[in-house]
Scaffold this motif. Structure first.
Motif, mmCIF file in Angstrom:
data_model
loop_
_atom_site.group_PDB
_atom_site.id
_atom_site.type_symbol
_atom_site.label_atom_id
_atom_site.label_comp_id
_atom_site.label_asym_id
_atom_site.label_seq_id
_atom_site.Cartn_x
_atom_site.Cartn_y
_atom_site.Cartn_z
ATOM 1 N N GLU A 28 -31.472 24.367 -60.682
ATOM 2 C CA GLU A 28 -32.607 23.751 -61.371
ATOM 3 C C GLU A 28 -32.119 22.802 -62.465
ATOM 4 O OE1 GLU A 28 -35.901 24.008 -60.608
ATOM 5 O OE2 GLU A 28 -35.121 25.030 -58.840
ATOM 6 N N GLU A 29 -31.093 23.226 -63.173
ATOM 7 C CA GLU A 29 -30.536 22.390 -64.241
ATOM 8 C C GLU A 29 -29.993 21.076 -63.678
ATOM 9 O OE1 GLU A 29 -26.689 23.260 -66.482
ATOM 10 O OE2 GLU A 29 -28.247 23.910 -67.908
ATOM 11 N N GLU A 30 -29.260 21.149 -62.577
ATOM 12 C CA GLU A 30 -28.723 19.936 -61.946
ATOM 13 C C GLU A 30 -29.842 19.024 -61.455
ATOM 14 O OE1 GLU A 30 -24.491 21.259 -60.000
ATOM 15 O OE2 GLU A 30 -26.321 22.150 -59.156
ATOM 16 N N LEU A 31 -30.888 19.641 -60.866
ATOM 17 C CA LEU A 31 -32.015 18.847 -60.389
ATOM 18 C C LEU A 31 -32.738 18.138 -61.535
ATOM 19 C CD1 LEU A 31 -33.531 21.170 -57.644
ATOM 20 C CD2 LEU A 31 -32.257 19.036 -57.325
ATOM 21 N N ASN A 32 -32.893 18.818 -62.660
ATOM 22 C CA ASN A 32 -33.528 18.191 -63.821
ATOM 23 C C ASN A 32 -32.712 17.010 -64.338
ATOM 24 O OD1 ASN A 32 -35.909 19.711 -64.063
ATOM 25 N ND2 ASN A 32 -34.802 21.372 -65.072
ATOM 26 N N VAL A 33 -31.401 17.167 -64.383
ATOM 27 C CA VAL A 33 -30.547 16.063 -64.833
ATOM 28 C C VAL A 33 -30.625 14.898 -63.847
ATOM 29 C CG1 VAL A 33 -28.154 15.346 -65.249
ATOM 30 C CG2 VAL A 33 -28.983 17.519 -66.167
ATOM 31 N N LEU A 34 -30.536 15.186 -62.550
ATOM 32 C CA LEU A 34 -30.627 14.123 -61.543
ATOM 33 C C LEU A 34 -31.978 13.409 -61.612
ATOM 34 C CD1 LEU A 34 -28.927 15.834 -58.482
ATOM 35 C CD2 LEU A 34 -28.112 13.811 -59.714
ATOM 36 N N ALA A 35 -33.047 14.162 -61.795
ATOM 37 C CA ALA A 35 -34.369 13.548 -61.905
ATOM 38 C C ALA A 35 -34.436 12.613 -63.105
ATOM 39 C CB ALA A 35 -35.445 14.627 -62.009
ATOM 40 N N SER A 36 -33.851 13.032 -64.216
ATOM 41 C CA SER A 36 -33.828 12.177 -65.409
ATOM 42 C C SER A 36 -33.001 10.918 -65.175
ATOM 43 C CB SER A 36 -33.255 12.947 -66.606
ATOM 44 O OG SER A 36 -34.103 14.006 -66.957
ATOM 45 N N VAL A 37 -31.864 11.070 -64.507
ATOM 46 C CA VAL A 37 -31.002 9.919 -64.219
ATOM 47 C C VAL A 37 -31.733 8.914 -63.331
ATOM 48 C CG1 VAL A 37 -28.918 9.204 -62.969
ATOM 49 C CG2 VAL A 37 -28.813 11.121 -64.569
ATOM 50 N N PHE A 38 -32.338 9.391 -62.256
ATOM 51 C CA PHE A 38 -33.035 8.478 -61.342
ATOM 52 C C PHE A 38 -34.254 7.841 -62.005
ATOM 53 C CE2 PHE A 38 -30.746 10.913 -57.971
ATOM 54 C CZ PHE A 38 -30.039 9.828 -57.457
ATOM 55 N N SER A 39 -34.921 8.580 -62.869
ATOM 56 C CA SER A 39 -36.051 8.028 -63.605
ATOM 57 C C SER A 39 -35.593 6.897 -64.521
ATOM 58 C CB SER A 39 -36.731 9.131 -64.413
ATOM 59 O OG SER A 39 -37.818 8.611 -65.125
ATOM 60 N N GLN A 40 -34.486 7.115 -65.207
ATOM 61 C CA GLN A 40 -33.958 6.084 -66.094
ATOM 62 C C GLN A 40 -33.508 4.855 -65.305
ATOM 63 O OE1 GLN A 40 -30.981 7.365 -68.873
ATOM 64 N NE2 GLN A 40 -30.645 5.296 -69.646
ATOM 65 N N ILE A 41 -32.899 5.068 -64.154
ATOM 66 C CA ILE A 41 -32.511 3.946 -63.295
ATOM 67 C C ILE A 41 -33.747 3.138 -62.909
ATOM 68 C CG2 ILE A 41 -31.631 3.325 -61.002
ATOM 69 C CD1 ILE A 41 -29.639 5.685 -61.321
ATOM 70 N N GLY A 42 -34.810 3.822 -62.513
ATOM 71 C CA GLY A 42 -36.046 3.137 -62.143
ATOM 72 C C GLY A 42 -36.633 2.341 -63.297
ATOM 73 N N ASP A 43 -36.644 2.932 -64.484
ATOM 74 C CA ASP A 43 -37.166 2.232 -65.655
ATOM 75 C C ASP A 43 -36.322 1.000 -65.986
ATOM 76 O OD1 ASP A 43 -39.146 4.137 -65.891
ATOM 77 O OD2 ASP A 43 -38.170 5.221 -67.531
ATOM 78 N N THR A 44 -35.014 1.125 -65.872
ATOM 79 C CA THR A 44 -34.128 0.002 -66.160
ATOM 80 C C THR A 44 -34.315 -1.117 -65.143
ATOM 81 O OG1 THR A 44 -32.533 1.486 -67.197
ATOM 82 C CG2 THR A 44 -31.713 -0.663 -66.505
ATOM 83 N N LEU A 45 -34.435 -0.771 -63.876
ATOM 84 C CA LEU A 45 -34.678 -1.790 -62.846
ATOM 85 C C LEU A 45 -36.004 -2.499 -63.082
ATOM 86 C CD1 LEU A 45 -33.407 0.095 -59.665
ATOM 87 C CD2 LEU A 45 -32.317 -1.850 -60.814
ATOM 88 N N ALA A 46 -37.035 -1.762 -63.486
ATOM 89 C CA ALA A 46 -38.336 -2.368 -63.769
ATOM 90 C C ALA A 46 -38.242 -3.313 -64.969
ATOM 91 C CB ALA A 46 -39.386 -1.283 -64.024
ATOM 92 N N THR A 47 -37.480 -2.944 -65.985
ATOM 93 C CA THR A 47 -37.279 -3.806 -67.150
ATOM 94 C C THR A 47 -36.572 -5.093 -66.755
ATOM 95 O OG1 THR A 47 -37.190 -1.897 -68.625
ATOM 96 C CG2 THR A 47 -36.235 -3.941 -69.449
ATOM 97 N N ILE A 48 -35.539 -4.975 -65.943
ATOM 98 C CA ILE A 48 -34.803 -6.156 -65.472
ATOM 99 C C ILE A 48 -35.724 -7.072 -64.677
ATOM 100 C CG2 ILE A 48 -32.979 -6.931 -63.891
ATOM 101 C CD1 ILE A 48 -31.419 -4.367 -64.781
ATOM 102 N N ALA A 49 -36.507 -6.505 -63.763
ATOM 103 C CA ALA A 49 -37.428 -7.304 -62.948
ATOM 104 C C ALA A 49 -38.471 -8.005 -63.816
ATOM 105 C CB ALA A 49 -38.113 -6.419 -61.903
ATOM 106 N N ALA A 50 -39.019 -7.308 -64.801
ATOM 107 C CA ALA A 50 -40.018 -7.903 -65.686
ATOM 108 C C ALA A 50 -39.428 -9.050 -66.496
ATOM 109 C CB ALA A 50 -40.599 -6.837 -66.617
ATOM 110 N N GLN A 51 -38.227 -8.857 -67.009
ATOM 111 C CA GLN A 51 -37.590 -9.911 -67.798
ATOM 112 C C GLN A 51 -37.254 -11.114 -66.933
ATOM 113 O OE1 GLN A 51 -37.592 -10.155 -70.886
ATOM 114 N NE2 GLN A 51 -36.135 -11.777 -71.357
ATOM 115 N N ARG A 52 -36.817 -10.882 -65.702
ATOM 116 C CA ARG A 52 -36.560 -12.003 -64.790
ATOM 117 C C ARG A 52 -37.832 -12.798 -64.532
ATOM 118 N NH1 ARG A 52 -32.657 -9.446 -60.052
ATOM 119 N NH2 ARG A 52 -30.770 -9.309 -61.330
ATOM 120 N N ASP A 53 -38.955 -12.091 -64.332
ATOM 121 C CA ASP A 53 -40.239 -12.769 -64.126
ATOM 122 C C ASP A 53 -40.609 -13.630 -65.325
ATOM 123 O OD1 ASP A 53 -40.623 -11.732 -61.587
ATOM 124 O OD2 ASP A 53 -41.988 -10.149 -62.249
#
Length: 74
Positions: A28-53
């Motif tokens: 469960e601990e590993e899954l929580n960390v992985l979920a946080s990592v993937f969430s942060q990756i998604g947020d960062t990609l969305a920020t990059i896309a918005a700034q490019r626009d």
């Protein structure tokens, strides 16, 4: 696999399958960390896309914002 060629339903199935494979044998601990990592990756990609626009709109002169807010990139 070309992600752009998948239907929305196929993409959901693919993502779910990958998630299940990643989760196998993880604590469960590993899954929580992985979920946080993937969430942060998604947020960062969305920020990059918005700034490019924003920058592309400013370069085209399409921006509804005045030039004092966003400087055009040369």
């Amino acid at each position: 696999m070309e992600v752009n060629s998948l239907s929305p339903e196929e993409l959901v199935i693919f993502i779910s399958t990958v998630s299940i494979a990643i989760a196998k044998d993880k604590s469960e601990e590993e899954l929580n960390v992985l979920a946080s990592v993937f969430s942060q990756i998604g947020d960062t990609l969305a920020t990059i896309a918005a700034q490019r626009d924003i920058l592309e709109a400013a370069n085209r002169g399409d921006s509804d914002n005045d030039d004092s807010t966003y400087n055009k990139v040369e």
